[in-house]
Design a protein around this motif. Structure first.
Motif, PDB file in Angstrom:
ATOM      1  N   MET A   1       0.697  -1.215  -0.150  1.00 34.48           N
ATOM      2  CA  MET A   1      -0.170  -0.099  -0.058  1.00 34.48           C
ATOM      3  C   MET A   1       0.913   1.606  -0.200  1.00 34.48           C
ATOM      4  O   MET A   1       1.782   1.288   0.601  1.00 34.48           O
ATOM      5  CB  MET A   1      -0.451  -0.282   1.522  1.00 34.48           C
ATOM      6  N   ARG A   2       1.139   1.801  -1.161  1.00 33.62           N
ATOM      7  CA  ARG A   2       1.442   3.135  -1.434  1.00 33.62           C
ATOM      8  C   ARG A   2       1.013   4.750  -1.048  1.00 33.62           C
ATOM      9  O   ARG A   2       0.048   4.783  -0.691  1.00 33.62           O
ATOM     10  CB  ARG A   2       2.398   3.326  -2.291  1.00 33.62           C
ATOM     11  N   ILE A   3       1.520   4.784   0.193  1.00 31.77           N
ATOM     12  CA  ILE A   3       0.727   5.817   0.758  1.00 31.77           C
ATOM     13  C   ILE A   3       1.529   7.715   0.245  1.00 31.77           C
ATOM     14  O   ILE A   3       2.501   8.040   0.205  1.00 31.77           O
ATOM     15  CB  ILE A   3       1.121   6.233   2.659  1.00 31.77           C
ATOM     16  N   ALA A   4       0.382   8.487   0.354  1.00 30.32           N
ATOM     17  CA  ALA A   4       0.866  10.118   0.490  1.00 30.32           C
ATOM     18  C   ALA A   4       0.727  10.867   1.280  1.00 30.32           C
ATOM     19  O   ALA A   4      -1.126  10.968   1.928  1.00 30.32           O
ATOM     20  CB  ALA A   4      -0.010  10.455  -1.307  1.00 30.32           C
ATOM     21  N   LEU A   5       1.291  11.308   1.889  1.00 27.93           N
ATOM     22  CA  LEU A   5       1.050  12.420   3.215  1.00 27.93           C
ATOM     23  C   LEU A   5       1.045  13.608   2.470  1.00 27.93           C
ATOM     24  O   LEU A   5       2.007  14.043   2.149  1.00 27.93           O
ATOM     25  CB  LEU A   5       2.392  11.902   3.480  1.00 27.93           C
ATOM     26  N   LEU A   6      -0.756  13.972   3.310  1.00 25.32           N
ATOM     27  CA  LEU A   6      -0.213  15.449   2.375  1.00 25.32           C
ATOM     28  C   LEU A   6      -0.013  15.907   4.301  1.00 25.32           C
ATOM     29  O   LEU A   6      -0.895  16.702   4.993  1.00 25.32           O
ATOM     30  CB  LEU A   6      -1.251  16.300   1.636  1.00 25.32           C
ATOM     31  N   GLY A   7       0.966  17.488   3.801  1.00 22.28           N
ATOM     32  CA  GLY A   7       1.615  18.532   5.619  1.00 22.28           C
ATOM     33  C   GLY A   7       2.503  17.041   6.079  1.00 22.28           C
ATOM     34  O   GLY A   7       3.023  15.880   6.274  1.00 22.28           O
ATOM     35  N   CYS A   8       3.182  17.876   6.803  1.00 19.25           N
ATOM     36  CA  CYS A   8       4.216  16.989   7.705  1.00 19.25           C
ATOM     37  C   CYS A   8       4.483  18.395   9.018  1.00 19.25           C
ATOM     38  O   CYS A   8       6.127  18.461   9.130  1.00 19.25           O
ATOM     39  CB  CYS A   8       5.883  17.041   6.370  1.00 19.25           C
ATOM     40  N   GLY A   9       4.030  18.687   9.259  1.00 20.11           N
ATOM     41  CA  GLY A   9       4.368  19.420  10.576  1.00 20.11           C
ATOM     42  C   GLY A   9       4.446  18.259  12.060  1.00 20.11           C
ATOM     43  O   GLY A   9       4.614  17.311  11.698  1.00 20.11           O
ATOM     44  N   VAL A  10       4.025  19.418  13.534  1.00 15.71           N
ATOM     45  CA  VAL A  10       3.468  18.411  14.114  1.00 15.71           C
ATOM     46  C   VAL A  10       3.282  17.147  14.079  1.00 15.71           C
ATOM     47  O   VAL A  10       3.467  16.269  15.021  1.00 15.71           O
ATOM     48  CB  VAL A  10       2.721  19.230  15.409  1.00 15.71           C
ATOM     49  N   VAL A  11       1.840  16.622  13.562  1.00 16.21           N
ATOM     50  CA  VAL A  11       0.812  15.773  13.277  1.00 16.21           C
ATOM     51  C   VAL A  11       1.968  14.247  12.143  1.00 16.21           C
ATOM     52  O   VAL A  11       2.033  13.693  12.550  1.00 16.21           O
ATOM     53  CB  VAL A  11      -0.268  15.669  12.756  1.00 16.21           C
ATOM     54  N   GLY A  12       1.867  15.587  11.038  1.00 14.60           N
ATOM     55  CA  GLY A  12       2.746  14.394  10.063  1.00 14.60           C
ATOM     56  C   GLY A  12       3.772  14.341  10.135  1.00 14.60           C
ATOM     57  O   GLY A  12       3.631  13.250   9.994  1.00 14.60           O
ATOM     58  N   SER A  13       4.773  14.983  11.079  1.00 16.20           N
ATOM     59  CA  SER A  13       5.891  14.521  11.252  1.00 16.20           C
ATOM     60  C   SER A  13       5.777  12.984  12.068  1.00 16.20           C
ATOM     61  O   SER A  13       6.527  11.990  12.281  1.00 16.20           O
ATOM     62  CB  SER A  13       6.764  15.132  12.598  1.00 16.20           C
ATOM     63  N   ASP A  14       4.430  12.609  13.227  1.00 14.73           N
ATOM     64  CA  ASP A  14       4.345  12.035  14.087  1.00 14.73           C
ATOM     65  C   ASP A  14       3.873  10.864  13.347  1.00 14.73           C
ATOM     66  O   ASP A  14       4.148   8.895  13.577  1.00 14.73           O
ATOM     67  CB  ASP A  14       3.568  12.316  15.302  1.00 14.73           C
ATOM     68  N   VAL A  15       3.254  11.097  12.241  1.00 16.15           N
ATOM     69  CA  VAL A  15       2.377   9.751  11.426  1.00 16.15           C
ATOM     70  C   VAL A  15       3.855   9.615  10.482  1.00 16.15           C
ATOM     71  O   VAL A  15       3.499   8.012  10.780  1.00 16.15           O
ATOM     72  CB  VAL A  15       1.452  10.250  10.514  1.00 16.15           C
ATOM     73  N   VAL A  16       4.717  10.324   9.769  1.00 19.25           N
ATOM     74  CA  VAL A  16       6.337   9.069   9.803  1.00 19.25           C
ATOM     75  C   VAL A  16       6.209   8.313  10.470  1.00 19.25           C
ATOM     76  O   VAL A  16       7.126   7.582   9.975  1.00 19.25           O
ATOM     77  CB  VAL A  16       7.008  10.505   9.050  1.00 19.25           C
TER      78      VAL A  16
END
Length: 427
Positions: A1-16
């Motif tokens: 499953m290939r994921i595109a992440l839109l946004g890499c702030g506080v929440v996005g960084s923790d998702v990564v």
């Protein structure tokens, strides 16, 4: 499953970080690896302290969201535009979407749902309300066989922290807000929180799911906490209550319809929500068969929100691998959203009155003319410091508001010192 992440702030960084740290477990739970194929950010050339290949960063979110090799788009940017355009394009391109964007869902949720249904993909958004607290999926799935009567919740951590400090220390609103800002609970511009916009968006989403009815942000009656005073807090304490900023969605008993509102209110200290302190969130659900349920936890922050995003991501990835969709929009009930005036509530009213014979009779007559009954009356002070504190029985908000306006015109009333709704059961 290939994921595109839109946004890499506080929440996005923790998702990564969670995708990296728990990669093996997530792959086992899904049945396939979750690969971060692209991350859209405003400035892709800036170095970031997260475990991801710099080559996956891009400044073109629109292109990433519709790329042929992407299976699932995760959006944690927030705001209405350009997020709305990105997600609509992703859904129309056959990508499933996971979002934490409460403002977008509360204003354009119907368009997103329609696009997801038309193209046979998922739209999941557990992280949009109450962070890591599992609330939306129970409303959408676990309680799908029940009839929800009412949802009463504390869904904004900033306002709850401020009111907690006012209650515990006797501080005024401004002082408590300054403390919340210093600790990072309040933004530099706290208006979205203290004026109720954040909670109103969440209330709209909750009401949609609870009552199978389309509800938008414009349907929600909204009042902030800026007018709550230390005197209000002290008065609540004197009657065994505390003040909370509440999001309330309820099915009307008197007529077909639902009411959705956000405002400060006094609740008895015996109520479970009264014990929710500091920046925590809690939501109290009342259903016909299940009875009373309460969901409690950290309602904001990078890690809690990322946890909810990952939970949705796992569910959506499983659905995609199996060639199926999860639950879509349920708006079959199409109940009317009632104006605030039709909502049944109770008022706490503090009157600055002249200390002479006939004051109580004049005040009681004003209530009677609006067909509002008084539950209790307490007189404080004498002479120039005399005040009457009244609690009403349940009545429509329109009748209660009209009573307050009539009280302002009475010769025996020098001022209506404060008015606040009372929720959460009889005192």
């Amino acid at each position: 499953m290939r994921i595109a992440l839109l946004g890499c702030g506080v929440v996005g960084s923790d998702v990564v970080r969670l995708l990296h740290t728990h990669a093996e477990d997530l792959a086992a739970r899904v049945g396939a690896p979750l690969e971060l194929a692209g991350v859209a950010v405003r400035r892709p050339s800036i170095a970031r302290d997260i475990p991801v290949d710099p080559a996956v960063f891009t400044g073109d979110a629109a292109a990433l969201a519709t790329r042929d090799d992407i299976d699932i788009v995760v959006e944690v940017v927030g705001g209405i535009e350009p997020a709305r355009g990105w997600l609509l394009a992703a859904l129309r391109a056959g990508k499933s979407v996971v979002t934490a964007n409460k403002a977008l869902l509360a204003t354009h949720g119907a368009a997103l749902y329609d696009a997801a249904a038309a193209h046979g993909v998922d739209l999941y958004y557990e992280a949009a309300v109450a962070g890591a607290i599992p609330l939306l999926r129970p409303l959408r799935e676990s309680l799908a066989g029940d009839r929800v009567r009412r949802v009463l919740g504390i869904v904004n951590g900033t306002t709850n922290y401020i009111l907690t400090r006012m209650d515990e220390t006797g501080a005024g609103f401004t002082e408590a807000l300054e403390e919340a800002t210093a600790l990072g609970y309040a933004e530099a511009d706290p208006s979205a929180d203290i004026d109720g916009f954040d909670a109103a968006a969440k209330a709209a989403i909750i009401a949609q799911l609870a009552f199978h009815t389309r509800v938008t942000l414009d349907d929600v009656h909204r009042e902030g906490i800026g007018d709550v005073t230390a005197a209000d807090i002290a008065s609540a304490r004197a009657m065994g209550c505390t003040v909370k900023a509440l999001a309330i969605a309820e099915r009307s008993v008197e007529a077909p319809g639902v009411s959705v509102r956000v405002h400060p209110a006094m609740i008895p200290r015996a109520h479970p929500l009264a014990a929710v302190r500091d920046a925590f969130n809690a939501v109290f659900v009342e259903a016909e068969a299940a009875g009373q349920l309460m969901f409690y936890g950290r309602g904001a922050g990078g890690s809690p929100t990322a946890s909810a995003v990952l939970g949705d991501l796992v569910a959506v990835a499983r659905n995609r691998l199996a060639g199926r969709r999860g639950p879509g929009e349920s708006a079959y009930a199409a109940l009317p959203v009632l104006p605030m005036g039709a909502t049944v509530t109770r008022y706490h009213i503090n009157l600055d009155v002249t200390d002479k014979t006939g004051v109580l009779a004049s005040v009681a007559a004003a209530f009677a003319r609006q067909d509002v009954s008084i539950q209790s009356v307490r007189q404080d002070g004498h002479g120039d410091d005399a005040s009457l504190v009244l609690i009403t029985h349940a009545a429509t908000d329109a009748a209660l508001a009209a009573t307050v306006e009539e009280l302002r015109e009475l010769d025996v009333v020098r001022a209506v010192a404060s008015v606040m709704r009372v929720e959460g059961g009889e005192l």
